[in-house]
Design a protein around this motif. Structure first.
Motif, PDB file in Angstrom:
ATOM      1  N   MET A   6       0.827  -1.210   0.000  1.00 61.22           N
ATOM      2  CA  MET A   6       0.000   0.000   0.000  1.00 61.22           C
ATOM      3  C   MET A   6       0.861   1.260   0.000  1.00 61.22           C
ATOM      4  O   MET A   6       0.542   2.238  -0.682  1.00 61.22           O
ATOM      5  N   LYS A   7       1.969   1.221   0.738  1.00 64.36           N
ATOM      6  CA  LYS A   7       2.869   2.377   0.763  1.00 64.36           C
ATOM      7  C   LYS A   7       3.521   2.575  -0.606  1.00 64.36           C
ATOM      8  O   LYS A   7       3.673   3.711  -1.066  1.00 64.36           O
ATOM      9  N   ILE A   9       2.214   1.748  -3.493  1.00 64.20           N
ATOM     10  CA  ILE A   9       1.186   2.276  -4.384  1.00 64.20           C
ATOM     11  C   ILE A   9       0.974   3.759  -4.131  1.00 64.20           C
ATOM     12  O   ILE A   9       0.859   4.543  -5.075  1.00 64.20           O
ATOM     13  N   GLN A  10       0.950   4.176  -2.870  1.00 63.74           N
ATOM     14  CA  GLN A  10       0.785   5.595  -2.551  1.00 63.74           C
ATOM     15  C   GLN A  10       1.963   6.417  -3.065  1.00 63.74           C
ATOM     16  O   GLN A  10       1.786   7.535  -3.553  1.00 63.74           O
ATOM     17  N   ARG A  71      -5.297   4.163  -7.758  1.00 61.65           N
ATOM     18  CA  ARG A  71      -6.191   4.565  -6.665  1.00 61.65           C
ATOM     19  C   ARG A  71      -7.321   3.560  -6.488  1.00 61.65           C
ATOM     20  O   ARG A  71      -7.704   3.236  -5.361  1.00 61.65           O
ATOM     21  N   HIS A  73      -7.141   0.397  -7.246  1.00 60.87           N
ATOM     22  CA  HIS A  73      -6.523  -0.790  -6.665  1.00 60.87           C
ATOM     23  C   HIS A  73      -6.283  -0.581  -5.166  1.00 60.87           C
ATOM     24  O   HIS A  73      -6.486  -1.508  -4.366  1.00 60.87           O
ATOM     25  N   LEU A  74      -5.869   0.609  -4.780  1.00 62.61           N
ATOM     26  CA  LEU A  74      -5.609   0.917  -3.378  1.00 62.61           C
ATOM     27  C   LEU A  74      -6.913   0.857  -2.565  1.00 62.61           C
ATOM     28  O   LEU A  74      -6.914   0.334  -1.451  1.00 62.61           O
ATOM     29  N   GLN A  75      -7.991   1.351  -3.136  1.00 57.06           N
ATOM     30  CA  GLN A  75      -9.272   1.285  -2.448  1.00 57.06           C
ATOM     31  C   GLN A  75      -9.741  -0.154  -2.275  1.00 57.06           C
ATOM     32  O   GLN A  75     -10.315  -0.518  -1.246  1.00 57.06           O
ATOM     33  N   GLU A  77      -7.767  -2.741  -1.971  1.00 58.79           N
ATOM     34  CA  GLU A  77      -6.909  -3.346  -0.958  1.00 58.79           C
ATOM     35  C   GLU A  77      -7.323  -2.939   0.452  1.00 58.79           C
ATOM     36  O   GLU A  77      -7.177  -3.716   1.379  1.00 58.79           O
ATOM     37  N   GLU A  78      -7.846  -1.710   0.599  1.00 58.83           N
ATOM     38  CA  GLU A  78      -8.260  -1.250   1.920  1.00 58.83           C
ATOM     39  C   GLU A  78      -9.526  -1.951   2.400  1.00 58.83           C
ATOM     40  O   GLU A  78      -9.753  -2.077   3.582  1.00 58.83           O
TER      41      GLU A  78
END
Length: 79
Positions: A6-7, A9-10, A71, A73-75, A77-78
């Motif tokens: 996640m880090k 990706i950010q 973004r 993909h990050l959502q 994953e959360e």
């Protein structure tokens, strides 16, 4: 492991956003260069500047697409 992903990706999202701003700024300057002072440039210079402007705008849209995809993909994953 998930936090590292996640880090990463950010970090990519922030880098791509910076790329978008830089590419848009440079393409704006090149576009203004083609519009202002039309008589001093040869047609080949005008073509090169116009082509470069289009390529830079295309790259900025590509990075915007990648940012949107990351973004999303990050959502996922959360959740």
């Amino acid at each position: 492991m998930k936090e590292k992903l996640m880090k990463d990706i950010q970090t990519k999202i922030s880098d791509y956003t910076r790329y978008i701003y830089i590419l848009l700024a440079v393409s704006t300057f090149l576009y203004l260069g083609t519009v202002i002072g039309d008589g001093e440039k040869t047609p080949s210079q005008m073509l090169a500047m116009s082509g470069t402007t289009i390529v830079l705008l295309g790259l900025s849209f590509y990075f915007a697409y990648k940012t949107k995809k990351l973004r999303r993909h990050l959502q996922q994953e959360e959740q």
